[in-house]
Scaffold this active site. Sequence first.
Site, short mmCIF file in Angstrom:
data_model
loop_
_atom_site.label_atom_id
_atom_site.label_comp_id
_atom_site.label_asym_id
_atom_site.label_seq_id
_atom_site.Cartn_x
_atom_site.Cartn_y
_atom_site.Cartn_z
N LEU A 37 0.82 -1.22 0.00
CA LEU A 37 0.00 0.00 0.00
C LEU A 37 0.85 1.27 0.00
CD1 LEU A 37 -2.70 -1.12 2.61
CD2 LEU A 37 -2.73 -1.41 0.13
N HIS A 41 -3.47 4.34 -2.22
CA HIS A 41 -4.44 3.47 -1.54
C HIS A 41 -5.06 4.21 -0.34
CE1 HIS A 41 -1.72 0.27 -3.34
NE2 HIS A 41 -2.90 -0.07 -3.80
N VAL A 181 -2.99 9.56 -7.40
CA VAL A 181 -2.08 10.29 -6.51
C VAL A 181 -0.68 10.19 -7.10
CG1 VAL A 181 -1.15 10.44 -4.16
CG2 VAL A 181 -3.54 9.82 -4.52
#
EC number: 6.3.2.1
Length: 283
Positions: A37, A41, A181
């Site tokens: 992650l 996430h 992102v």
Amino acid sequence: MPRTPIVARTLPALRKALEGLRARKATIGLVPTMGALHDGHVSLVRLAQRRTSKVVVSIFVNPTQFAPTEDFGSYPRTWKSDVAKLTEAGVDLIWNPDAKVMYPEGFATKITTGGPATADLEDRFRPHFFGGVATVVGKLFTQVRPDMAFFGEKDYQQLKVVTRMARDLDLGVKVTGATTVRERDGLAMSSRNVYLSPEDRATAPVLYRAMKETAKRLKAGDSFETAMAGGAAMITAAGFALDYFEARHAESLAPMTSMKDGPVRLLVAARIGKTRLIDNIGV
Ligand code: PAF
């Protein structure tokens, strides 16, 4: 101190934990992941927390979406740091089945995908991929029965495939996409970025820069042919081997040759060193 989320590894444990979460009419948000992650996430978790009252994150490295030649064996597995991130984020439940739970002995059913899964993008290079994704996500949806599920836009074609599957199969899940992102230099966050050597990592943001430059030229009125060729040249000049760089309709994924035909999405997949990167932006 944030509370460590409940971790379920079997279907009876998952059902019991979900019963607890659903008490008092909670709405359930699911964030499907393969672990490793990163902040992308975490941003999906944050979005899920804003839209639903309880958040479940699944962590399962799904073997059926990898071809035998791909990186299933070496895919980063970072359980401890994943749990720390999800604890910090305040997730309610982690669903972490192993392959025997997800695909028990004799498992013989597969979801066949069409529509956006046959757009001639990722499917051209990874023909096994969307069948594996749709089957596991279909299973995750029936196991968790979330009200909403959250996927990153970085895997744009995957988002479209999963959205269509949920609709076609009446799964009763609202699929929501979240903005990609990026690192400060523009590289889209991905669990696979750890494969990049320092030199390749320095080159990698060229993908985003080339897409931005192409979008600028399209908006300024350049022809699709000229603008796309310019973007592709930037990418290959930096040392990438290009799988595709395409302008598609943002909804149907149909090829586009004019800004008048609807919202445009630029999508790219390219290889550098040992790493294959994908990315996309809206124009
Ligand atoms: O995007 C991913 O991480 C995976 O493809 C998903 C959606 C968790 C299915 O295994």
